[in-house]
Design a protein around this motif. Sequence first.
Motif, PDB file in Angstrom:
ATOM      1  N   GLY A 275       0.842  -1.198   0.000  1.00  0.00           N
ATOM      2  CA  GLY A 275       0.000   0.000   0.000  1.00  0.00           C
ATOM      3  C   GLY A 275       0.869   1.236   0.000  1.00  0.00           C
ATOM      4  O   GLY A 275       1.793   1.361  -0.794  1.00  0.00           O
ATOM      5  N   THR A 276       0.591   2.143   0.897  1.00  0.00           N
ATOM      6  CA  THR A 276       1.449   3.316   1.081  1.00  0.00           C
ATOM      7  C   THR A 276       2.481   2.942   2.133  1.00  0.00           C
ATOM      8  O   THR A 276       2.155   2.851   3.307  1.00  0.00           O
ATOM      9  N   PRO A 277       3.730   2.682   1.734  1.00  0.00           N
ATOM     10  CA  PRO A 277       4.719   2.174   2.689  1.00  0.00           C
ATOM     11  C   PRO A 277       5.057   3.178   3.788  1.00  0.00           C
ATOM     12  O   PRO A 277       5.186   4.371   3.536  1.00  0.00           O
ATOM     13  N   PHE A 278       5.174   2.658   5.017  1.00  0.00           N
ATOM     14  CA  PHE A 278       5.605   3.495   6.133  1.00  0.00           C
ATOM     15  C   PHE A 278       6.293   2.623   7.170  1.00  0.00           C
ATOM     16  O   PHE A 278       6.067   1.419   7.253  1.00  0.00           O
ATOM     17  N   LEU A 279       7.153   3.251   7.939  1.00  0.00           N
ATOM     18  CA  LEU A 279       7.778   2.598   9.082  1.00  0.00           C
ATOM     19  C   LEU A 279       7.606   3.479  10.307  1.00  0.00           C
ATOM     20  O   LEU A 279       7.809   4.690  10.243  1.00  0.00           O
ATOM     21  N   GLY A 280       7.241   2.862  11.405  1.00  0.00           N
ATOM     22  CA  GLY A 280       7.292   3.490  12.708  1.00  0.00           C
ATOM     23  C   GLY A 280       8.609   3.047  13.323  1.00  0.00           C
ATOM     24  O   GLY A 280       8.891   1.852  13.407  1.00  0.00           O
ATOM     25  N   ILE A 281       9.438   3.988  13.702  1.00  0.00           N
ATOM     26  CA  ILE A 281      10.798   3.673  14.181  1.00  0.00           C
ATOM     27  C   ILE A 281      10.956   4.198  15.600  1.00  0.00           C
ATOM     28  O   ILE A 281      10.638   5.361  15.877  1.00  0.00           O
ATOM     29  N   TYR A 282      11.456   3.326  16.481  1.00  0.00           N
ATOM     30  CA  TYR A 282      11.711   3.684  17.871  1.00  0.00           C
ATOM     31  C   TYR A 282      13.191   3.459  18.134  1.00  0.00           C
ATOM     32  O   TYR A 282      13.694   2.335  18.018  1.00  0.00           O
ATOM     33  N   ILE A 283      13.926   4.537  18.442  1.00  0.00           N
ATOM     34  CA  ILE A 283      15.373   4.446  18.663  1.00  0.00           C
ATOM     35  C   ILE A 283      15.618   4.135  20.143  1.00  0.00           C
ATOM     36  O   ILE A 283      15.189   4.886  21.019  1.00  0.00           O
ATOM     37  N   THR A 284      16.310   3.029  20.410  1.00  0.00           N
ATOM     38  CA  THR A 284      16.613   2.647  21.792  1.00  0.00           C
ATOM     39  C   THR A 284      18.039   3.000  22.186  1.00  0.00           C
ATOM     40  O   THR A 284      18.349   3.104  23.360  1.00  0.00           O
ATOM     41  N   ASN A 285      18.899   3.200  21.209  1.00  0.00           N
ATOM     42  CA  ASN A 285      20.320   3.459  21.464  1.00  0.00           C
ATOM     43  C   ASN A 285      20.548   4.958  21.699  1.00  0.00           C
ATOM     44  O   ASN A 285      20.322   5.785  20.808  1.00  0.00           O
ATOM     45  N   GLN A 286      21.018   5.319  22.883  1.00  0.00           N
ATOM     46  CA  GLN A 286      21.223   6.727  23.245  1.00  0.00           C
ATOM     47  C   GLN A 286      22.268   7.415  22.367  1.00  0.00           C
ATOM     48  O   GLN A 286      22.149   8.597  22.069  1.00  0.00           O
ATOM     49  N   LYS A 287      23.298   6.679  21.940  1.00  0.00           N
ATOM     50  CA  LYS A 287      24.318   7.262  21.069  1.00  0.00           C
ATOM     51  C   LYS A 287      23.696   7.718  19.741  1.00  0.00           C
ATOM     52  O   LYS A 287      24.017   8.796  19.237  1.00  0.00           O
TER      53      LYS A 287
END
Length: 188
Positions: free
Chosen positions: A115-127
């Motif tokens: 469909g309409t491509p999307f990503l939900g991204i959650y950054i866990t790395n503090q650096k």
Amino acid sequence: MLLSKKSKISLLTILVIAIVGFLAYRLIDNDRYDVLSQDEINKYTQKKLDSTMSLLSTENITSKSNPHAIMLYKRNNRIGTYTIIKNNNSIEGQKGMEVPIDKQLPIQVTGALSGTPFLGIYITNQKLIKEGNIIEMEFDDNSKIHQTIKSNKKGYILSKKVVPENTKDSVQVSIIDHNNNVLYAEEY
């Protein structure tokens, strides 16, 4: 050529039936998707959030062919999405995939490439949060979508905003620093 009274009544009846049929079709069978306002998105997300959830990001896709919004949330130790649509003035949401957060991984990803491509991204790395400048999603046609990484913000939505002609099973996600050095790259 003059029409008889009976012929005139028959033609009038056919015309009335055609008009009624057309109006019924337009009212009953026609979905009309509209662009959501920011206020409508805010009201929907507030309605969906509960004491175990926090809103990470929203993205309003205003394309004429497929208007919708995406909500990225965190619930306890999981991230997930809702796709929000406005159909005939009714606002509805469809829950997407919810995935557990693994703090051993630098980022967590959920979303859809069809469909309409999307990503939900959650950054866990503090650096990556501190040193990263841009988070980027690259498609097989070499088109790229990116957002600037903000201080202490962990959640992002990257969306193509249109349905591509050719879809792929994966995309490249990268985090780039202020000197254009790649800090992180992975195919999802």
